[in-house]
Design an enzyme around this catalytic site. Structure first.
Site, PDB file in Angstrom:
ATOM      1  N   ASP A  66       0.843  -1.202   0.000  1.00 53.72           N
ATOM      2  CA  ASP A  66       0.000   0.000   0.000  1.00 53.72           C
ATOM      3  C   ASP A  66       0.876   1.250   0.000  1.00 53.72           C
ATOM      4  OD1 ASP A  66      -2.155  -1.663   0.141  1.00 53.72           O
ATOM      5  OD2 ASP A  66      -2.417  -1.452   2.304  1.00 53.72           O
TER       6      ASP A  66
HETATM    7  N1  URA Z   1      -1.430  -5.824   3.759  1.00 53.98           N
HETATM    8  C1  URA Z   1      -1.834  -4.534   3.795  1.00 53.98           C
HETATM    9  O1  URA Z   1      -2.884  -4.219   4.327  1.00 53.98           O
HETATM   10  N2  URA Z   1      -1.045  -3.623   3.201  1.00 53.98           N
HETATM   11  C2  URA Z   1       0.105  -3.910   2.597  1.00 53.98           C
HETATM   12  O2  URA Z   1       0.776  -3.012   2.080  1.00 53.98           O
HETATM   13  C3  URA Z   1       0.520  -5.256   2.580  1.00 53.98           C
HETATM   14  C4  URA Z   1      -0.251  -6.198   3.179  1.00 53.98           C
END
Ligand code: URA
Length: 241
Positions: A103
């Site tokens: 993310d």
């Molecule tokens: N899970 C999430 O919520 N975000 C990420 O970046 C990776 C795994």
């Protein structure tokens, strides 16, 4: 392989600049100036230089990047900066893409590569490649919630997560969660499913790779041959559907 194609594949130069460099006498093959960019070479045995620099052939490129916050895991995005913009321009021309997404505000280990087959295998649930994330969360995690995360929880869209491994003290607000799958926003939604909230997330391992402590946020390096071999050996031998 054509000389200009070889040079373009290393990201060092565009095809038209390769022609220009050849005509200008800036390329040598086995120590002799080569003025024809369309000439055939053997990338494994011929020694090529461009502007006096030896150019080493890489069939595929594998990079370990320490992702900072604020970059999206995409090859292109009209509005946001992508993780690929953290790499030098020459590496932005060779078809790299992030193997697996983080993310925008997640930090840590990313693996840009242009090896589609290996990437597919590393991300396939069949291969159970472990990824470890260091998290902090808003509320102390009660033992029953740790257990729920370990067994599997139902996300908002009805997906039942596979068992996760939790390395966390009961009642603590930080720890490590180990997953073998990677749905969109998975950890964020897993913590929401147990009434908590992720405050920060950093990927610290990806299969056999560990986030390199010598890399600051935004820095990168090539994977070593040993690291590439370790990634490959972890995902071989299982047939794809
Ligand atoms: N899970 C999430 O919520 N975000 C990420 O970046 C990776 C795994």
């Amino acid at each position: 392989m054509r000389l200009d194609k070889f040079l373009v594949s290393t990201g060092k130069i565009s095809r038209s600049d390769a022609g220009r460099a050849a005509r200008g006498g800036k390329i040598t093959v086995n120590g002799i100036v080569e003025k024809h960019a369309d000439r055939h070479i053997d990338p494994d045995t011929d020694i090529i230089t461009l502007h006096g620099e030896r150019i080493v052939y890489r069939r595929y490129t594998y990079i370990l990047l320490n992702k900072p916050a604020g970059y999206v895991s995409a090859t292109e995005d009209g509005r946001e900066a992508t993780v690929l913009t953290l790499l030098p321009e020459e590496l932005q021309r060779i078809g790299l893409f992030p193997c697996g997404r983080l993310d925008k505000y997640t930090l840590g280990l990313m693996l840009p590569t242009n090896d589609g087959d290996l990437s597919h295998r590393l991300l396939s649930p069949r291969h159970h490649v472990e990824k470890r994330y260091a998290y902090t969360c808003k509320l102390p995690l009660l033992p029953e919630y740790i257990e729920m995360l370990e067994v599997g929880v139902e996300l908002e869209d009805g997906y039942l997560t596979k068992p996760a491994r939790m390395i966390a003290e009961p009642q603590s607000t930080s720890g490590i969660i180990v997953l073998t799958e990677g749905k969109y926003h998975q950890i964020k939604w897993m913590f929401e499913a147990v009434g908590n909230k992720i405050l920060s997330l950093e990927r610290v391992t990806f299969g056999p790779l560990t986030l390199d402590p010598t890399l600051d946020r935004g820095e990168w390096r090539y994977l070593t041959d040993e690291e590439v071999a370790a990634l490959q050996s972890g995902v071989k031998g299982v047939d794809e559907p």
